[in-house]
Enzyme design. Structure first.
Site, PDB file in Angstrom:
ATOM      1  N   HIS A 120      49.406  41.177  43.305  1.00 52.07           N
ATOM      2  CA  HIS A 120      48.571  41.760  42.478  1.00 52.07           C
ATOM      3  C   HIS A 120      48.005  43.001  43.070  1.00 52.07           C
ATOM      4  CE1 HIS A 120      45.743  42.399  39.159  1.00 52.07           C
ATOM      5  NE2 HIS A 120      44.590  42.485  39.980  1.00 52.07           N
ATOM      6  N   GLY A 124      46.050  37.199  26.906  1.00 54.14           N
ATOM      7  CA  GLY A 124      45.226  38.056  26.128  1.00 54.14           C
ATOM      8  C   GLY A 124      45.467  39.459  26.351  1.00 54.14           C
ATOM      9  N   THR A 125      45.566  39.888  27.525  1.00 52.89           N
ATOM     10  CA  THR A 125      45.935  41.421  27.673  1.00 52.89           C
ATOM     11  C   THR A 125      46.971  41.745  26.799  1.00 52.89           C
ATOM     12  OG1 THR A 125      45.201  41.277  29.914  1.00 52.89           O
ATOM     13  CG2 THR A 125      46.465  43.117  29.387  1.00 52.89           C
ATOM     14  N   ARG A 159      37.912  44.170  31.504  1.00 49.38           N
ATOM     15  CA  ARG A 159      37.754  42.613  31.088  1.00 49.38           C
ATOM     16  C   ARG A 159      36.233  42.474  30.772  1.00 49.38           C
ATOM     17  NH1 ARG A 159      41.085  38.580  31.902  1.00 49.38           N
ATOM     18  NH2 ARG A 159      42.932  39.832  32.543  1.00 49.38           N
ATOM     19  N   ARG A 180      44.286  37.270  42.260  1.00 47.56           N
ATOM     20  CA  ARG A 180      43.415  38.021  41.841  1.00 47.56           C
ATOM     21  C   ARG A 180      42.016  38.308  42.113  1.00 47.56           C
ATOM     22  NH1 ARG A 180      44.796  36.780  35.605  1.00 47.56           N
ATOM     23  NH2 ARG A 180      42.730  37.576  35.126  1.00 47.56           N
ATOM     24  N   THR A 200      46.727  34.238  30.483  1.00 45.06           N
ATOM     25  CA  THR A 200      46.577  33.567  29.099  1.00 45.06           C
ATOM     26  C   THR A 200      47.355  34.454  27.856  1.00 45.06           C
ATOM     27  OG1 THR A 200      44.663  35.113  28.897  1.00 45.06           O
ATOM     28  CG2 THR A 200      44.272  33.132  29.809  1.00 45.06           C
ATOM     29  N   LYS A 251      42.359  49.122  30.304  1.00 41.27           N
ATOM     30  CA  LYS A 251      41.936  47.813  29.765  1.00 41.27           C
ATOM     31  C   LYS A 251      40.631  47.423  30.642  1.00 41.27           C
ATOM     32  CE  LYS A 251      43.674  44.368  31.996  1.00 41.27           C
ATOM     33  NZ  LYS A 251      44.366  43.309  32.687  1.00 41.27           N
ATOM     34  N   ASP A 253      46.796  49.026  32.538  1.00 41.27           N
ATOM     35  CA  ASP A 253      45.441  49.611  33.075  1.00 41.27           C
ATOM     36  C   ASP A 253      45.836  50.364  34.299  1.00 41.27           C
ATOM     37  OD1 ASP A 253      46.007  47.538  35.022  1.00 41.27           O
ATOM     38  OD2 ASP A 253      44.256  46.369  34.708  1.00 41.27           O
TER      39      ASP A 253
HETATM   40  C1  R5P Z   1      45.390  41.457  35.808  1.00 37.39           C
HETATM   41  O1  R5P Z   1      44.830  42.641  36.079  1.00 37.39           O
HETATM   42  C2  R5P Z   1      46.873  41.566  35.732  1.00 37.39           C
HETATM   43  O2  R5P Z   1      47.442  42.504  36.190  1.00 37.39           O
HETATM   44  C3  R5P Z   1      47.140  40.908  34.201  1.00 37.39           C
HETATM   45  O3  R5P Z   1      46.763  41.901  33.448  1.00 37.39           O
HETATM   46  C4  R5P Z   1      46.382  39.733  34.042  1.00 37.39           C
HETATM   47  O4  R5P Z   1      46.617  38.886  35.115  1.00 37.39           O
HETATM   48  C5  R5P Z   1      46.800  39.421  32.459  1.00 37.39           C
HETATM   49  O5  R5P Z   1      45.873  38.149  32.547  1.00 37.39           O
HETATM   50  P1  R5P Z   1      45.710  37.684  30.898  1.00 37.39           P
HETATM   51  O6  R5P Z   1      47.338  37.448  30.531  1.00 37.39           O
HETATM   52  O7  R5P Z   1      44.950  36.373  30.861  1.00 37.39           O
HETATM   53  O8  R5P Z   1      45.294  38.623  29.897  1.00 37.39           O
END
Ligand code: R5P
Length: 313
Positions: free
Chosen positions: A130, A226-227, A194, A96, A224, A192, A169
């Site tokens: 990614h 969270g998304t 961050r 990332r 995590t 989305k 996103d």
């Molecule tokens: C980031 O843009 C990736 O595509 C995922 O959405 C991200 O890695 C998810 O991270 P988390 O599970 O911590 O929200």
């Protein structure tokens, strides 16, 4: 033809064993351990002179340890006169960190590419980066595979009555669009954002109709969770019937398993690019194996056959 050999870093031994079963060979023998001073020691326990060697090492916590072990393995193979070395990265380290999107920050994914090349790799084989552009960080051949068809076949077999593929996103819109095409279903897209450099996210927009439908959120990775938690809440608020999710890489860090148990997600489908302890994995998480895909890709790299033919729909 050069002899084919496949070696594993310590956190990729199960996946490598499965790959080797598909290839009909036994994994290469190594001795890998840490001295009391925390230095990693690697010894290749068999002749690799002029061999076509693949070394499999994924990225998972502790990320820096796994990565250093990969570099040391490549160095040992190079000094043992391997004919060609391919670094097989089921999940790419620091994936990332792929752009300079703030002042005075590194592009660590590029640094990773430079270090792998400097260590002595001649090629790279990796899965669902990614961002596609990370391939260009290498001046050696980089084969970029995708678990997309595997995940799509899984959902196709479910015969959901009214599926809709969902992107969380703009970055994941391409993957979700491809899933929608494979399942012949519509697409919905969220926006989305961050919050700074934290794991917190906000859902700021939503395009699409999910009312009464079975949503399939398509991600490259879940970290995590969270998304996903925000996305599932948004979709259920919009009247979705059920919500499923899929991602190639299940990192599951920072309380992800607790979130997955309680966020209202019907099923989370990931692959085995990152090893999990089954004792902790929630019941709604399903793992598919990428070992057949990696084995077939290794076979094709070894024999000089086309990789892209593998992904013709
Ligand atoms: C980031 O843009 C990736 O595509 C995922 O959405 C991200 O890695 C998810 O991270 P988390 O599970 O911590 O929200």
């Amino acid at each position: 033809m050069r002899e084919l050999k496949v070696f594993a870093g310590r956190r990729s031994r199960d996946l490598t064993a499965a790959i080797c079963t598909h290839l009909g060979i036994t994994p290469g023998q190594t001795d890998i351990f840490k001295f009391k001073n925390d230095n990693t020691f690697v010894s290749i326990l068999e002749n690799v002179r002029e061999a076509d060697v693949f070394v499999v090492q994924t990225s998972c916590p502790p990320v820096d340890d796994q990565f250093m072990e990969l570099l040391i393995l490549i160095d040992a193979l190079r000094r043992a006169s391997a004919g060609r070395i391919t670094a097989v990265l089921p999940y790419y380290p620091y994936v990332r960190s792929d752009k300079k999107d703030q002042p005075r920050v590194p592009i660590t994914a590029k640094l990773v590419a430079d270090l792998i090349t400097t260590a002595g790799a001649h090629r790279v084989l990796t899965l669902d980066l990614h961002a596609q552009q990370i391939q260009s960080f290498f001046n050696i051949p980089c084969d970029h595979l995708t678990a997309g068809p595997l995940l799509a076949e899984y959902f196709k077999a479910k015969q959901l009555p009214a599926p809709v593929a969902v992107a969380t996103d703009a970055g994941s819109a391409n993957k979700a669009r491809t899933m929608a095409r494979r399942l012949c279903c519509p697409l919905a897209v969220m926006d989305k954002q961050r919050v700074g450099n934290t794991d917190s996210v906000e859902m700021t927009a939503f395009i699409g109709d999910v009312k009464g439908r079975q949503c399939i959120i398509v991600e490259d990775e879940v970290s995590t969770g969270g998304t996903l938690a925000h996305a599932v809440r948004t979709l259920l608020d919009q009247g979705a019937d059920e919500v499923y999710a899929c991602a190639t890489h299940g990192l599951f860090v920072g309380g992800a398993f607790d979130r997955l148990r309680t966020m209202g997600l019907r099923e989370m489908v990931v692959t085995d690019t990152i090893p999990q302890d089954p004792a902790f994995v929630p019941e709604n998480v399903r793992t598919l194996s990428v070992a057949p895909l990696l084995a077939e890709s290794i076979r094709r790299v070894h024999s000089g056959d086309s990789i892209s033919d593998l992904f013709q729909d």
